[in-house]
Design a protein around this motif. Structure first.
Motif, PDB file in Angstrom:
ATOM      1  N   GLU A   1       0.840  -1.203   0.078  1.00 59.59           N
ATOM      2  CA  GLU A   1      -0.169   0.018   0.057  1.00 59.59           C
ATOM      3  C   GLU A   1       1.114   1.265   0.139  1.00 59.59           C
ATOM      4  O   GLU A   1       0.586   2.419  -0.834  1.00 59.59           O
ATOM      5  CB  GLU A   1      -0.910   0.144   1.076  1.00 59.59           C
ATOM      6  CG  GLU A   1      -1.761   1.222   1.210  1.00 59.59           C
ATOM      7  CD  GLU A   1      -2.908   1.098   2.430  1.00 59.59           C
ATOM      8  OE1 GLU A   1      -3.368   2.224   2.660  1.00 59.59           O
ATOM      9  OE2 GLU A   1      -3.347  -0.012   2.606  1.00 59.59           O
TER      10      GLU A   1
ATOM     11  N   SER B   1       2.036   1.684  -3.571  1.00 62.27           N
ATOM     12  CA  SER B   1       1.223   2.363  -4.267  1.00 62.27           C
ATOM     13  C   SER B   1       0.765   3.742  -4.075  1.00 62.27           C
ATOM     14  O   SER B   1       0.620   4.466  -5.011  1.00 62.27           O
ATOM     15  CB  SER B   1      -0.054   1.631  -4.468  1.00 62.27           C
ATOM     16  OG  SER B   1      -0.570   1.665  -3.131  1.00 62.27           O
ATOM     17  N   LEU B   2       0.857   4.081  -2.769  1.00 56.95           N
ATOM     18  CA  LEU B   2       0.459   5.634  -2.375  1.00 56.95           C
ATOM     19  C   LEU B   2       1.878   6.430  -3.148  1.00 56.95           C
ATOM     20  O   LEU B   2       1.788   7.572  -3.336  1.00 56.95           O
ATOM     21  CB  LEU B   2       0.253   5.802  -1.300  1.00 56.95           C
ATOM     22  CG  LEU B   2      -0.930   5.305  -0.508  1.00 56.95           C
ATOM     23  CD1 LEU B   2      -1.139   5.396   0.719  1.00 56.95           C
ATOM     24  CD2 LEU B   2      -2.157   5.841  -1.367  1.00 56.95           C
TER      25      LEU B   2
ATOM     26  N   LEU C   1       1.668   7.366  -6.309  1.00 52.76           N
ATOM     27  CA  LEU C   1       0.863   8.613  -6.525  1.00 52.76           C
ATOM     28  C   LEU C   1       1.546   9.938  -6.173  1.00 52.76           C
ATOM     29  O   LEU C   1       1.357  10.971  -6.896  1.00 52.76           O
ATOM     30  CB  LEU C   1      -0.557   8.591  -5.931  1.00 52.76           C
ATOM     31  CG  LEU C   1      -1.537   7.269  -6.413  1.00 52.76           C
ATOM     32  CD1 LEU C   1      -2.586   7.407  -5.537  1.00 52.76           C
ATOM     33  CD2 LEU C   1      -1.782   7.524  -7.758  1.00 52.76           C
TER      34      LEU C   1
ATOM     35  N   GLU D   1      -4.852  15.197 -11.207  1.00 54.06           N
ATOM     36  CA  GLU D   1      -5.168  14.010 -10.307  1.00 54.06           C
ATOM     37  C   GLU D   1      -4.473  12.793 -10.858  1.00 54.06           C
ATOM     38  O   GLU D   1      -4.476  12.590 -12.246  1.00 54.06           O
ATOM     39  CB  GLU D   1      -6.800  13.704 -10.492  1.00 54.06           C
ATOM     40  CG  GLU D   1      -7.199  12.462  -9.554  1.00 54.06           C
ATOM     41  CD  GLU D   1      -8.770  12.499  -9.690  1.00 54.06           C
ATOM     42  OE1 GLU D   1      -9.147  11.429  -8.897  1.00 54.06           O
ATOM     43  OE2 GLU D   1      -9.438  12.881 -10.600  1.00 54.06           O
TER      44      GLU D   1
ATOM     45  N   ILE E   1      -4.033   8.621 -10.848  1.00 53.52           N
ATOM     46  CA  ILE E   1      -4.688   7.217 -10.571  1.00 53.52           C
ATOM     47  C   ILE E   1      -3.783   6.237 -10.743  1.00 53.52           C
ATOM     48  O   ILE E   1      -3.075   6.096 -11.793  1.00 53.52           O
ATOM     49  CB  ILE E   1      -5.813   7.187 -11.154  1.00 53.52           C
ATOM     50  CG1 ILE E   1      -7.077   8.385 -10.861  1.00 53.52           C
ATOM     51  CG2 ILE E   1      -6.714   5.713 -10.867  1.00 53.52           C
ATOM     52  CD1 ILE E   1      -7.994   8.489 -11.882  1.00 53.52           C
ATOM     53  N   ASN E   2      -3.430   5.321  -9.720  1.00 53.98           N
ATOM     54  CA  ASN E   2      -2.612   4.128 -10.112  1.00 53.98           C
ATOM     55  C   ASN E   2      -3.432   2.974 -10.466  1.00 53.98           C
ATOM     56  O   ASN E   2      -4.700   2.950 -10.654  1.00 53.98           O
ATOM     57  CB  ASN E   2      -1.726   3.750  -8.891  1.00 53.98           C
ATOM     58  CG  ASN E   2      -2.371   3.612  -7.447  1.00 53.98           C
ATOM     59  OD1 ASN E   2      -3.783   3.151  -7.660  1.00 53.98           O
ATOM     60  ND2 ASN E   2      -1.799   3.354  -6.261  1.00 53.98           N
TER      61      ASN E   2
ATOM     62  N   GLN F   1      -3.945   0.324  -8.873  1.00 54.01           N
ATOM     63  CA  GLN F   1      -5.087  -0.203  -7.979  1.00 54.01           C
ATOM     64  C   GLN F   1      -6.446   0.526  -7.894  1.00 54.01           C
ATOM     65  O   GLN F   1      -7.181   0.325  -7.117  1.00 54.01           O
ATOM     66  CB  GLN F   1      -4.449  -0.390  -6.385  1.00 54.01           C
ATOM     67  CG  GLN F   1      -3.416  -1.500  -6.369  1.00 54.01           C
ATOM     68  CD  GLN F   1      -2.171  -1.020  -6.963  1.00 54.01           C
ATOM     69  OE1 GLN F   1      -1.649   0.305  -7.054  1.00 54.01           O
ATOM     70  NE2 GLN F   1      -1.116  -1.766  -7.383  1.00 54.01           N
ATOM     71  N   GLY F   2      -6.426   1.654  -8.580  1.00 51.93           N
ATOM     72  CA  GLY F   2      -7.599   2.612  -8.730  1.00 51.93           C
ATOM     73  C   GLY F   2      -7.686   3.520  -7.499  1.00 51.93           C
ATOM     74  O   GLY F   2      -8.393   4.284  -7.473  1.00 51.93           O
ATOM     75  N   GLN F   3      -6.498   3.745  -6.891  1.00 52.52           N
ATOM     76  CA  GLN F   3      -6.399   4.650  -5.658  1.00 52.52           C
ATOM     77  C   GLN F   3      -6.061   6.065  -6.439  1.00 52.52           C
ATOM     78  O   GLN F   3      -5.286   5.955  -7.540  1.00 52.52           O
ATOM     79  CB  GLN F   3      -5.012   4.193  -4.902  1.00 52.52           C
ATOM     80  CG  GLN F   3      -5.409   3.030  -3.952  1.00 52.52           C
ATOM     81  CD  GLN F   3      -4.169   2.771  -3.205  1.00 52.52           C
ATOM     82  OE1 GLN F   3      -3.213   2.697  -3.557  1.00 52.52           O
ATOM     83  NE2 GLN F   3      -4.561   2.280  -2.030  1.00 52.52           N
ATOM     84  N   SER F   4      -6.431   7.033  -5.909  1.00 45.82           N
ATOM     85  CA  SER F   4      -6.158   8.397  -6.501  1.00 45.82           C
ATOM     86  C   SER F   4      -5.773   9.321  -5.379  1.00 45.82           C
ATOM     87  O   SER F   4      -6.090   9.400  -4.378  1.00 45.82           O
ATOM     88  CB  SER F   4      -7.228   9.023  -7.275  1.00 45.82           C
ATOM     89  OG  SER F   4      -8.401   9.230  -6.498  1.00 45.82           O
ATOM     90  N   ARG F   5      -4.842  10.456  -5.893  1.00 51.37           N
ATOM     91  CA  ARG F   5      -4.622  11.579  -5.213  1.00 51.37           C
ATOM     92  C   ARG F   5      -4.581  12.673  -6.020  1.00 51.37           C
ATOM     93  O   ARG F   5      -4.165  12.790  -7.207  1.00 51.37           O
ATOM     94  CB  ARG F   5      -3.057  11.214  -4.798  1.00 51.37           C
ATOM     95  CG  ARG F   5      -2.605  12.151  -3.734  1.00 51.37           C
ATOM     96  CD  ARG F   5      -1.505  11.494  -2.852  1.00 51.37           C
ATOM     97  NE  ARG F   5      -1.670  11.033  -1.649  1.00 51.37           N
ATOM     98  CZ  ARG F   5      -1.210  10.750  -0.747  1.00 51.37           C
ATOM     99  NH1 ARG F   5       0.178  11.270  -0.556  1.00 51.37           N
ATOM    100  NH2 ARG F   5      -1.608  10.098   0.323  1.00 51.37           N
TER     101      ARG F   5
END
Length: 152
Positions: free
Chosen positions: A41, A44-45, A48, A136, A138-139, A141-145
């Motif tokens: 995790e 993946s963050l 972003l 924006e 998006i990685n 895994q579908g997470q976004s920042r």
């Protein structure tokens, strides 16, 4: 009789020790899995954070009047104009084919052909509203920042 009591005590001790070892193993296994998920995790963050930090740094270095968003060859690009030794250059930052790219070229030969890959990212959106820019990332895994900046 004495011998039988001694054997029972040894068996009881061995069974208790085995239960302790097996329990410890499962606790360690669960902790290792939780640690591995946390590492994944965080990675993946971080995926972003990199493009947004990069763009933030580029925009802090730029003059307000020299930044715009343009569509070049069907791709939305962040365009940062610069003048070096009397010549006009543009720094293009854009998302294409699952990666974020940067292309620094002379203003009269703008193109996306010679872009350098900054990082791999699933999707990246660039918008301009009034005096602010919105980004924006998006990685996989579908997470976004997101990042919103007002230039001064």
């Amino acid at each position: 009789m004495m011998r039988r009591s001694y054997v029972v005590e040894i068996l009881f001790t061995l069974i208790l020790f085995t239960i302790f070892v097996v329990g410890s193993f499962f606790i360690l296994l669960g902790g290792a899995n939780a640690y591995q998920k946390q590492i994944e995790e965080n990675n993946s963050l971080e995926q972003l954070r990199l493009p947004l930090s990069y763009i933030s740094t580029k925009l802090h270095q730029a003059d307000k009047d020299m930044v715009s968003i343009e569509e070049i060859d069907g791709v939305t690009c962040l365009v940062i104009e610069e003048e070096i030794d009397g010549k006009a250059y543009v720094d293009l930052i854009y998302h294409q084919d699952g990666s974020l790219y940067e292309s620094f070229t002379a203003k009269d030969i703008i193109g996306l052909d010679n872009g350098e890959k900054i990082c791999t990212i699933k999707d990246f959106m660039i918008k301009e509203q009034d005096d602010s820019f919105y980004f924006e990332a998006i990685n996989e895994q579908g997470q976004s920042r997101s990042l919103s900046m007002v230039l001064r």
